[in-house]
Design a protein around this motif. Structure first.
Motif, PDB file in Angstrom:
ATOM      1  N   PHE A  71      -1.801 -31.820 -36.157  1.00 18.83           N
ATOM      2  CA  PHE A  71      -0.743 -31.568 -37.126  1.00 18.83           C
ATOM      3  C   PHE A  71      -1.140 -32.099 -38.503  1.00 18.83           C
ATOM      4  O   PHE A  71      -0.864 -31.462 -39.530  1.00 18.83           O
ATOM      5  CB  PHE A  71       0.569 -32.214 -36.683  1.00 18.83           C
ATOM      6  N   LEU A  92       6.868 -35.066 -33.446  1.00 23.09           N
ATOM      7  CA  LEU A  92       5.700 -34.547 -32.734  1.00 23.09           C
ATOM      8  C   LEU A  92       5.582 -35.096 -31.314  1.00 23.09           C
ATOM      9  O   LEU A  92       4.765 -34.611 -30.526  1.00 23.09           O
ATOM     10  CB  LEU A  92       4.418 -34.907 -33.495  1.00 23.09           C
ATOM     11  N   PHE A 112       6.184 -30.287 -31.117  1.00 25.71           N
ATOM     12  CA  PHE A 112       4.958 -30.018 -31.867  1.00 25.71           C
ATOM     13  C   PHE A 112       4.934 -28.580 -32.372  1.00 25.71           C
ATOM     14  O   PHE A 112       4.632 -28.324 -33.542  1.00 25.71           O
ATOM     15  CB  PHE A 112       3.740 -30.302 -30.985  1.00 25.71           C
TER      16      PHE A 112
END
Length: 336
Positions: A71, A92, A112
């Protein structure tokens, strides 16, 4: 005309959407997930009755770490998880559920995928966002791609080991069906063409290595239908090289300086137009040998025009230690 929204609940649906996209069809404008992807593991042994050992948790912690890096790469252009905010980390966080009665684990990574789709807005077209998020679901939570990992490790180990007995034990491991093999080959080709997905694939590979390594403590681990005993898990992860130390950082760059004074190395200083990241890159020898490439870099510096560069870099916790330019294209041209 494509539907405006679709709910993805199975891996088959995900692959159908990928295949539709690759055939030239438009994807739905909005995609959401329900019950997929969620990897499922069953661990058997005296220490695995509704509980997890620290070694098994280590595998899931590695998966979380790699997801955070993935990410960070999507958000900042660098796989440095230290740049993530507390809010980012909370959103996340993967969820590992231990089912009652035995150590059956499911891993939910919906947070996520939702966060990734939001982050890519403005950086990609709507279609590119949809295909990237579906592909990320397959990379991190797809059964077939987990089986591809196991199959890859099996083939690598068969080539490495000499003991016939060890080989026979490995040869008994069956993973992918013919249909899965075909789908995964198509998916693998597509992933290699997309730098962000290619990076995620390497990060997920390392997470899977750590997870399978942690299953050595169980008598048996069943990963969505694939059964590994303790010996098999140990064998598969022996000598497994980390792949996530390399990262593709393709993008639009300005050439700030070309240094060709060293006969042994052609160096270029570049700045990423979107992230402002500055790098000193070597230029791949084979790339220099191709007609016009050296001149193209020098021309881009003289004219102060941005160019699209494909760059392969090695990093430690997001800090780039070395970078090599693989090719250059005008920004007007769509990279392959």
């Amino acid at each position: 005309m494509a539907q405006e929204e679709i709910l993805v609940t199975t891996e088959d649906q995900a692959y159908e959407l990928i295949e539709s996209y690759l055939s030239g069809h438009q994807l739905p404008e909005h995609i959401s997930f329900d019950g997929w992807p969620n990897l499922s593991f069953k661990l058997e042994g005296e220490n695995f009755e509704q509980s997890l050992t620290p070694s098994v948790m280590k595998g899931f912690i590695e998966m979380q770490s790699q997801i955070n890096r993935a990410f960070a790469l999507a958000k900042f252009g660098s796989p440095d998880p230290r740049r993530l905010s507390k809010e980012d980390r909370d959103e996340l966080e993967i969820k590992v559920e231990v089912k009652k009665g035995s150590s059956i684990l499911t891993v939910d990574m919906d947070g996520f995928l939702t966060k990734l789709s939001q982050e890519l807005v403005g950086k990609m077209s709507a279609q590119e966002i949809m295909i990237t998020v579906i592909s990320a679901g397959l990379i991190w939570g797809g059964v077939s791609i987990f089986r591809r990992y196991i199959d890859n490790r099996k083939e690598v180990r068969l080539a490495e080991i000499n003991k016939d007995g060890d080989k026979e034990h490995l040869k008994t491991l069956q993973t992918m069906s013919q249909e899965e093999t075909k789908r995964v080959e198509i998916m693998s080709t597509f992933i290699k063409r997309q730098p962000l997905l290619d990076n995620m694939d390497r990060m997920a590979y390392d997470a899977k290595s750590e997870m399978v390594k942690s299953f050595v403590k169980a008598d048996r681990a069943v990963i969505d239908g694939v059964t590994l005993d303790s010996e098999m898990a140990r064998e598969l992860t022996t000598n497994a090289r980390r792949r996530s130390t390399e990262v593709r950082i393709d993008g639009v760059y300005r050439i700030e300086e070309v240094n060709n004074t060293d006969p042994e190395a052609f160096k270029v200083k570049v700045r990423n137009v979107r992230t402002d990241q500055r790098l000193t890159c070597l230029v791949q020898d084979i790339f220099l040998d191709e007609s016009g490439n050296k001149e193209a870099l020098q021309q881009a510096e003289w004219e102060r025009k941005p160019v699209h560069l494909s760059i392969n870099a090695k990093h430690v916790d997001g800090d780039i230690k070395s970078a090599v330019i693989l090719y250059v294209k005008d920004v007007e041209e769509k990279p392959e």
